[in-house]
Design a protein around this motif. Sequence first.
Motif, short mmCIF file in Angstrom:
data_model
loop_
_atom_site.label_atom_id
_atom_site.label_comp_id
_atom_site.label_asym_id
_atom_site.label_seq_id
_atom_site.Cartn_x
_atom_site.Cartn_y
_atom_site.Cartn_z
N LYS A 1 -8.17 -2.36 13.86
CA LYS A 1 -7.82 -3.89 13.44
C LYS A 1 -6.98 -3.36 11.91
O LYS A 1 -7.10 -3.11 11.07
N ILE A 2 -6.63 -4.52 11.05
CA ILE A 2 -5.25 -4.42 10.61
C ILE A 2 -6.53 -4.49 9.11
O ILE A 2 -6.60 -5.58 9.08
N VAL A 3 -5.97 -3.85 8.17
CA VAL A 3 -6.93 -3.85 6.86
C VAL A 3 -5.99 -4.13 6.41
O VAL A 3 -6.66 -4.61 4.97
N ASP A 4 -4.66 -4.40 5.45
CA ASP A 4 -4.03 -4.09 4.73
C ASP A 4 -2.52 -4.83 5.19
O ASP A 4 -1.73 -4.68 6.57
N TYR A 5 -2.03 -5.69 4.54
CA TYR A 5 -0.87 -6.05 5.32
C TYR A 5 -0.16 -7.13 3.98
O TYR A 5 -0.59 -7.57 3.32
N GLY A 6 1.60 -7.02 4.46
CA GLY A 6 2.11 -7.14 3.12
C GLY A 6 3.42 -6.54 3.38
O GLY A 6 3.45 -5.61 3.50
N PRO A 7 4.03 -7.28 1.41
CA PRO A 7 5.59 -6.50 1.77
C PRO A 7 5.24 -5.03 1.64
O PRO A 7 3.82 -4.55 1.32
N THR A 8 5.91 -4.09 2.19
CA THR A 8 5.54 -2.40 2.18
C THR A 8 5.65 -2.69 0.70
O THR A 8 4.74 -1.07 0.47
N ALA A 9 6.11 -2.54 -0.12
CA ALA A 9 6.51 -2.35 -1.47
C ALA A 9 4.41 -2.54 -2.18
O ALA A 9 4.17 -1.91 -3.14
N SER A 10 4.68 -3.51 -2.08
CA SER A 10 3.01 -4.28 -2.54
C SER A 10 1.62 -2.85 -1.91
O SER A 10 1.17 -2.97 -2.46
N VAL A 11 1.78 -3.12 -0.40
CA VAL A 11 0.97 -2.57 -0.07
C VAL A 11 0.75 -1.03 -0.15
O VAL A 11 0.30 -0.58 -0.61
N LEU A 12 2.06 -0.52 -0.47
CA LEU A 12 2.04 0.94 -1.26
C LEU A 12 1.39 1.23 -2.30
O LEU A 12 1.09 1.97 -2.72
N GLU A 13 2.14 0.47 -3.13
CA GLU A 13 1.88 0.07 -4.70
C GLU A 13 0.74 -0.59 -4.76
O GLU A 13 -0.18 -0.20 -6.24
N ASP A 14 0.19 -1.25 -4.44
CA ASP A 14 -0.80 -1.97 -4.69
C ASP A 14 -1.98 -2.39 -3.69
O ASP A 14 -1.92 -3.47 -3.07
N PRO A 15 -2.31 -0.87 -2.99
CA PRO A 15 -2.74 -1.35 -1.39
C PRO A 15 -4.54 -2.33 -1.84
O PRO A 15 -5.22 -1.85 -2.71
N SER A 16 -5.01 -3.30 -1.51
CA SER A 16 -6.13 -3.64 -1.07
C SER A 16 -6.96 -3.57 -1.13
O SER A 16 -8.51 -3.67 -0.90
#
Length: 219
Positions: free
Chosen positions: A190-205
């Motif tokens: 299941k997808i648990v995080d998705y978004g622009p790569t920099a956003s996911v890597l720098e501010d993962p939810s």
Amino acid sequence: MNTPNRRQALGAGLAVSAVAGLNDDYKGSVRLRGAELARSTRKRTNEQRVGIQYVFQSPFSSLNPRRSIGQSLTVPLEMSGQGTAASRKTTVEEALDSVRLGRTFYHRRPGDLSGGERQRAAIARALVNAPSVMVCDEITSALDVSVQASIVALLRSLREERKLAMLFVTHNIALSRHIADNLAVLNKGKIVDYGPTASVLEDPSHEYTRALIADVPKF
């Protein structure tokens, strides 16, 4: 898509094979330009089959050892019914140029090539039908780090040159920074995080994504 281990990589691989029509055992739907695609590639139109091309993980098993590189790259064109023998040869030679191998590789066989060269040939095979989407299933995982970097650089160039959409699966979350515009992190399918790569890597939810990033030395 990004996964930390073999089980997760397998799950992501099944997902992208569904996109390519190689796995019809899934829930949900796959759409391309708003049109829902049949689950099996055999039931898709020729245009849809040509539009999504797949590059397999292993450069050592994805090419027929009995065929020359040129013969292997010609097969997709023959299957789609495109062109004459002469025009197909030209298309294959141009694809070999595109992946920085060159036309001299046309008559060579997979056994004569390094792992990186074989993967470039496999990428060229995916390009001959001029797809709009290229699915890359862990295609750098069997390669040395230095070769991985050259393949990623090639993919980035091809994306720009050919205006390709690319679905890139990797278990190496650090690598995603260098290849992906958008990043989906999978946990147990299941997808648990998705978004622009920099956003996911720098501010993962999600805690799972934070754990992945924490496991990468000097991320």
